[in-house]
Design a protein around this motif. Structure first.
Motif, PDB file in Angstrom:
ATOM      1  N   VAL A 254       0.866  -1.182   0.000  1.00  0.00           N
ATOM      2  CA  VAL A 254       0.000   0.000   0.000  1.00  0.00           C
ATOM      3  C   VAL A 254       0.902   1.231   0.000  1.00  0.00           C
ATOM      4  N   THR A 255       0.719   2.111  -0.962  1.00  0.00           N
ATOM      5  CA  THR A 255       1.655   3.227  -1.160  1.00  0.00           C
ATOM      6  C   THR A 255       1.111   4.577  -0.716  1.00  0.00           C
ATOM      7  N   CYS A 256      -0.213   4.765  -0.664  1.00  0.00           N
ATOM      8  CA  CYS A 256      -0.757   6.102  -0.396  1.00  0.00           C
ATOM      9  C   CYS A 256      -2.120   6.002   0.278  1.00  0.00           C
ATOM     10  N   LEU A 257      -2.430   7.042   1.051  1.00  0.00           N
ATOM     11  CA  LEU A 257      -3.706   7.159   1.756  1.00  0.00           C
ATOM     12  C   LEU A 257      -4.301   8.542   1.488  1.00  0.00           C
ATOM     13  N   ARG A 258      -5.629   8.592   1.399  1.00  0.00           N
ATOM     14  CA  ARG A 258      -6.336   9.863   1.252  1.00  0.00           C
ATOM     15  C   ARG A 258      -7.714   9.744   1.888  1.00  0.00           C
ATOM     16  N   LEU A 259      -8.307  10.899   2.198  1.00  0.00           N
ATOM     17  CA  LEU A 259      -9.662  10.957   2.728  1.00  0.00           C
ATOM     18  C   LEU A 259     -10.596  11.553   1.682  1.00  0.00           C
ATOM     19  N   GLY A 260     -11.862  11.122   1.710  1.00  0.00           N
ATOM     20  CA  GLY A 260     -12.871  11.644   0.809  1.00  0.00           C
ATOM     21  C   GLY A 260     -14.211  11.730   1.507  1.00  0.00           C
ATOM     22  N   THR A 261     -15.182  12.337   0.806  1.00  0.00           N
ATOM     23  CA  THR A 261     -16.553  12.479   1.322  1.00  0.00           C
ATOM     24  C   THR A 261     -16.537  13.115   2.712  1.00  0.00           C
ATOM     25  N   ASP A 262     -15.794  14.215   2.860  1.00  0.00           N
ATOM     26  CA  ASP A 262     -15.703  14.960   4.127  1.00  0.00           C
ATOM     27  C   ASP A 262     -15.224  14.074   5.274  1.00  0.00           C
ATOM     28  N   GLY A 263     -14.273  13.217   4.983  1.00  0.00           N
ATOM     29  CA  GLY A 263     -13.690  12.372   6.020  1.00  0.00           C
ATOM     30  C   GLY A 263     -14.455  11.105   6.320  1.00  0.00           C
ATOM     31  N   ARG A 264     -15.555  10.836   5.622  1.00  0.00           N
ATOM     32  CA  ARG A 264     -16.341   9.629   5.883  1.00  0.00           C
ATOM     33  C   ARG A 264     -15.861   8.425   5.075  1.00  0.00           C
ATOM     34  N   ARG A 265     -14.968   8.663   4.132  1.00  0.00           N
ATOM     35  CA  ARG A 265     -14.425   7.571   3.330  1.00  0.00           C
ATOM     36  C   ARG A 265     -12.908   7.668   3.294  1.00  0.00           C
ATOM     37  N   LEU A 266     -12.256   6.515   3.347  1.00  0.00           N
ATOM     38  CA  LEU A 266     -10.801   6.419   3.317  1.00  0.00           C
ATOM     39  C   LEU A 266     -10.382   5.718   2.035  1.00  0.00           C
ATOM     40  N   PHE A 267      -9.387   6.286   1.353  1.00  0.00           N
ATOM     41  CA  PHE A 267      -8.848   5.712   0.119  1.00  0.00           C
ATOM     42  C   PHE A 267      -7.452   5.154   0.397  1.00  0.00           C
ATOM     43  N   SER A 268      -7.160   3.989  -0.157  1.00  0.00           N
ATOM     44  CA  SER A 268      -5.806   3.435  -0.095  1.00  0.00           C
ATOM     45  C   SER A 268      -5.440   2.897  -1.471  1.00  0.00           C
ATOM     46  N   GLY A 269      -4.299   3.350  -1.985  1.00  0.00           N
ATOM     47  CA  GLY A 269      -3.813   2.886  -3.281  1.00  0.00           C
ATOM     48  C   GLY A 269      -2.606   2.000  -3.112  1.00  0.00           C
TER      49      GLY A 269
END
Length: 538
Positions: A254-269
């Motif tokens: 796993v190389t990167c993390l981000r937040l979406g939907t005003d912090g209600r969703r977490l992204f991991s690439g």
């Protein structure tokens, strides 16, 4: 009596449809990706807080600001002699900081593109830089195993944390509320929590278990998330950095993390070409995005307007969200055209007929379907020609289900042996190779095993009249059949062991009253079944 010939019912074996959830419906609104190509790996991506349509791309010796709508370079910050790393915007979007391979941290004015500050002091590449919450200080994370806190106004070091890790430091995150707290992650698998007000700056050290690639704080600052290896770990800061949960949805790093939907969703690439989306209340995967290459950087625009992913080959994928409230001109045209077609269909279906008063009209004429070539041959009982039609290499490669359907029909008509007798060696070898290739597929296993049994019955007692190549093909078929039998025996043994374990763990009241008998083929002795398919070649 109906004399019509009906075409074969060919099973398509489609994959099971994905269960629709609100998240699936929401993220399916992302448009088809648009791609940009850079010359090297995309190190870092970040959206501007002040201009949400602009995002910065760090790649090789360039830091470029792109416009999300036009996909064109708005500003080019090329003041780097060597590779640039981790360009990030300040919270107000007016300043941008980036590290480089020389160990410098450069501060830019995003309006004029001028260099305002150059922070010197590190002795190795600086991969990540982040602004503190009060916008007055800047933190740098370096490969020289140190972390430095800089004063933006006077270009001086506020604090230096030497030997914070025993390996490269490639990840960091600033507390979103408390400007005096931040975390760093190194390739030694450790995560350090810092408090600049305390005498002992490193408040706590945690073990992620793998080299840490990315760190992220939740918006309220009570939870932070680490990514490294194939795991994403969630830590509770309030309860003494306790591990809340661990997700292992990626099968590569796993190389990167981000937040979406005003912090209600977490992204991991990750390097497995997937971006996983998690619900931050349950930390369960709600959707998956797939990309053409390994994902090494990720950015999500505010209100989920777009998801931008950078890949290892320099490709940038931009997926924009379709806004339903504001349809484009093209969408309006499509909607109006669909409305017109709907009206025509309604007029055609609801057409008053005053001549007769009936409920339904049943047509006597049945719509004829066009038969395929092998259906025509089967209708005329030309079994050999029907088999030849589906053994064409193009047909076998693209539509093996047609070949299996014809074989199944010939088995039901007890005509497969007739279709195989008095054939050339090339046709026989082609048919046997098809059986060996597709016998292991679960969807084709039963009819092809029956076909293999028929083949062996046809050749039994007359092997002398066939060439050596045919005998070698028969030997391959025998080996494939024995391998499937051995696999079946192993699965039955595993099933028996699992039944024993489950039976011991159950109470007498929970134990099932009946036992399902195994199929007749499974109850046969393995040795007897195997001997049936053994062929000896002199």
């Amino acid at each position: 009596m109906d004399s019509r010939f009906y075409a074969l019912n060919i099973r398509r074996y489609q994959q099971r449809a994905q269960v629709e959830t609100p998240d699936t419906i929401y993220w399916e609104r992302l448009e088809k990706p648009e791609f940009l190509k850079e010359c090297n790996t995309i190190d870092y991506l970040d959206f501007s807080p002040s201009e949400p349509d602009n995002f910065v791309v760090t790649c090789s010796v360039r830091v470029q600001i792109y416009n999300l709508v036009t996909k064109l370079v708005v500003k080019n910050l090329s003041r780097f002699q060597k590779t640039a790393y981790g360009a990030t915007f300040r919270q107000d979007g007016r300043l941008l900081a980036a590290g480089d391979e020389e160990g410098h941290v450069k501060l830019f004015d995003t309006t004029s593109r001028n260099i305002l500050r150059i922070f010197k002091g590190h002795k190795a590449p600086v991969h990540r830089t982040f602004f503190t919450n009060d916008k007055l200080q800047l933190t740098s994370f370096c490969d020289d195993k140190s972390v430095r806190l800089w004063d933006v106004s006077n270009e001086k070091v506020v604090k230096t944390y030497n030997d914070a890790h025993t390996d490269y430091i490639r990840a960091g995150a600033m507390h979103p509320v408390a400007g005096n707290m931040f975390v760093s992650g190194g390739y030694d698998g450790k995560i350090n929590l810092y408090d600049t007000r305390a005498e002992n700056a490193i408040q706590r050290t945690l073990n992620h278990g793998s080299p840490v690639e990315s760190l992220l704080f939740m918006p309220n600052g009570s939870i932070f998330i680490s990514a490294g290896g194939n795991q994403v770990r969630v830590w509770d800061l309030i309860s003494g950095c306790r591990l809340l949960t661990m997700m292992s949805q990626h099968h590569k790093t796993v190389t990167c993390l981000r937040l979406g939907t005003d912090g209600r969703r977490l992204f991991s690439g990750g390097l497995d070409r997937h971006v996983k989306i998690y619900d931050t209340t349950t930390y369960k995967t709600v959707h998956t995005l797939t990309y053409p290459n390994a994902v090494v950087s990720l950015a999500v625009a505010g209100a989920d307007q777009a998801v931008v992913a950078g890949m290892v080959d320099g490709l940038i994928s931009i997926k924009r969200m379709i806004v339903e409230n504001k349809p484009s001109h093209l969408n309006k045209i499509r909607v109006s055209h669909a409305a017109k077609e709907r009206k025509k269909l309604v007029k055609k279906l609801i057409r008053p007929d005053t001549s007769q008063v009936v409920d339904h009209t049943i047509k006597d004429r049945v719509k004829s379907t066009k038969l395929q070539t092998f259906d025509v041959h089967l209708r005329k009982f030309n079994f050999k020609k029907a088999l030849d039609e589906v053994l064409v290499p193009r047909q076998v490669e693209k539509h093996p289900e047609n070949t299996v359907a014809v074989i199944t029909e010939l088995l039901q008509r007890r005509a497969l042996d007739k279709a195989l007798t008095e054939r050339t060696d090339a046709v026989l070898i082609q048919f046997i190779d098809f059986l060996c290739t597709h016998m292991g597929e679960i969807r084709f296993m039963r009819p092809l095993m029956n076909a293999a049994n028929t083949v062996l019955d046809v050749f039994e007692g007359s092997c002398v009249s066939y060439s050596l190549k045919v005998m070698e093909a028969l030997q391959r078929l025998s080996t494939a059949v024995q391998a499937e039998i051995a696999l079946t025996v192993e699965m039955l043994q595993l099933k028996g062991a699992m039944d024993t374990i489950i039976g011991v763990s159950l109470n007498d009241s929970d134990r099932p009253k009946t036992r399902i008998a195994a199929p007749r083929e499974a109850r046969m002795q393995p040795s007897a079944r195997a001997e049936k398919y053994v062929i000896y070649v002199d």
